[in-house]
Scaffold this motif. Structure first.
Motif, PDB file in Angstrom:
ATOM      1  N   VAL A 106       0.917  -1.253   0.031  1.00  0.00           N
ATOM      2  CA  VAL A 106       0.167  -0.011   0.067  1.00  0.00           C
ATOM      3  C   VAL A 106       0.755   1.021  -0.012  1.00  0.00           C
ATOM      4  CG1 VAL A 106      -1.894   1.259   1.159  1.00  0.00           C
ATOM      5  CG2 VAL A 106      -1.942  -1.222   1.316  1.00  0.00           C
ATOM      6  N   GLU A 107       0.718   2.120  -0.804  1.00  0.00           N
ATOM      7  CA  GLU A 107       1.502   3.490  -0.978  1.00  0.00           C
ATOM      8  C   GLU A 107       0.350   4.537  -0.995  1.00  0.00           C
ATOM      9  OE1 GLU A 107       3.979   3.940  -4.207  1.00  0.00           O
ATOM     10  OE2 GLU A 107       2.680   2.419  -5.362  1.00  0.00           O
ATOM     11  N   THR A 108       0.580   5.619  -0.438  1.00  0.00           N
ATOM     12  CA  THR A 108      -0.298   6.839  -0.395  1.00  0.00           C
ATOM     13  C   THR A 108       0.306   8.143  -1.217  1.00  0.00           C
ATOM     14  OG1 THR A 108      -0.812   6.367   1.987  1.00  0.00           O
ATOM     15  CG2 THR A 108      -1.508   8.452   1.056  1.00  0.00           C
ATOM     16  N   LYS A 109      -0.570   8.318  -2.243  1.00  0.00           N
ATOM     17  CA  LYS A 109      -0.152   9.328  -3.159  1.00  0.00           C
ATOM     18  C   LYS A 109      -1.243  10.459  -3.207  1.00  0.00           C
ATOM     19  CE  LYS A 109       1.653   6.031  -6.664  1.00  0.00           C
ATOM     20  NZ  LYS A 109       1.272   5.558  -7.892  1.00  0.00           N
ATOM     21  N   ASN A 110      -0.706  11.812  -2.829  1.00  0.00           N
ATOM     22  CA  ASN A 110      -1.812  12.724  -2.628  1.00  0.00           C
ATOM     23  C   ASN A 110      -2.863  12.316  -1.857  1.00  0.00           C
ATOM     24  OD1 ASN A 110      -0.163  14.247  -4.855  1.00  0.00           O
ATOM     25  ND2 ASN A 110      -1.158  13.150  -6.393  1.00  0.00           N
ATOM     26  N   GLY A 111      -2.600  11.794  -0.838  1.00  0.00           N
ATOM     27  CA  GLY A 111      -3.452  11.516   0.240  1.00  0.00           C
ATOM     28  C   GLY A 111      -4.528  10.259  -0.244  1.00  0.00           C
ATOM     29  N   VAL A 112      -4.274   9.840  -1.460  1.00  0.00           N
ATOM     30  CA  VAL A 112      -5.072   8.650  -1.551  1.00  0.00           C
ATOM     31  C   VAL A 112      -4.361   7.274  -1.361  1.00  0.00           C
ATOM     32  CG1 VAL A 112      -6.354   7.356  -3.280  1.00  0.00           C
ATOM     33  CG2 VAL A 112      -6.370   9.974  -3.267  1.00  0.00           C
ATOM     34  N   ASP A 113      -4.825   6.300  -0.608  1.00  0.00           N
ATOM     35  CA  ASP A 113      -4.133   4.846  -0.742  1.00  0.00           C
ATOM     36  C   ASP A 113      -4.478   4.352  -1.808  1.00  0.00           C
ATOM     37  OD1 ASP A 113      -3.128   5.324   1.987  1.00  0.00           O
ATOM     38  OD2 ASP A 113      -5.091   4.863   3.078  1.00  0.00           O
ATOM     39  N   PHE A 114      -3.430   3.598  -2.280  1.00  0.00           N
ATOM     40  CA  PHE A 114      -3.286   2.811  -3.411  1.00  0.00           C
ATOM     41  C   PHE A 114      -2.798   1.299  -2.987  1.00  0.00           C
ATOM     42  CE2 PHE A 114      -3.220   6.918  -5.436  1.00  0.00           C
ATOM     43  CZ  PHE A 114      -4.229   6.517  -6.406  1.00  0.00           C
TER      44      PHE A 114
END
Length: 151
Positions: A106-114
């Motif tokens: 899981v990684e967070t980009k611009n406040g969104v978890d992917f």
């Protein structure tokens, strides 16, 4: 980690929270049976403990309406990176693939978890299919988990 000749990757936005996802998959995978009964029917611990490298888990699951099993060893668990890998030991996939490692992180980009699923594998025979349906299974599994959490 060993190098595999083939790789499939899928990334899914997960609105229910990356920490929640990682906890479920790593430490409480038995809950996936409740969260996604159409996909995962059983999760049995054979050796070790959930969320611990070297532990062995056996899954009963359904891909493309076909019941399957997989026995896997947990490896590459990194709570900080929210990552876990399963190396295939036995099961239906071992008929088509010489070696297979499934990794999710899981990684967070611009406040969104992917949630990113990666399947590293080697075909036993060149005419064997690439595990695209397995990757689709993981995409749908992730979406089902999110729906279950938001209930």
């Amino acid at each position: 980690m060993a190098s595999y000749p083939n790789k499939l990757i899928a990334q899914v936005a997960f609105k229910a929270g990356g920490n929640v996802f990682h906890q479920l998959v790593c430490v409480n995978p038995r809950h996936l049976v409740t969260a996604t009964p159409g996909k995962i029917q059983e999760c049995k611990l054979h050796q070790g403990d959930y969320g611990v490298n070297g532990s062995v888990i056996e899954w009963s699951y359904t891909v493309d309406e076909k019941p399957q099993t997989a026995k896997q060893v947990l490896q590459g668990i990194d709570k900080e990176k929210k990552q876990i890998s399963w190396k295939m030991l036995e099961g239906d996939l071992c008929v088509l693939y010489k070696d297979m490692v499934i990794t999710v992180h899981v990684e967070t980009k611009n406040g969104v978890d992917f949630v990113t699923w990666t399947i590293d594998y080697e075909l036993i025979a060149p005419e064997n299919p690439h595990p695209v349906s397995l990757l689709n299974f993981f995409i749908c599994l992730t979406k089902d988990m999110e729906s279950h959490i938001f209930g």
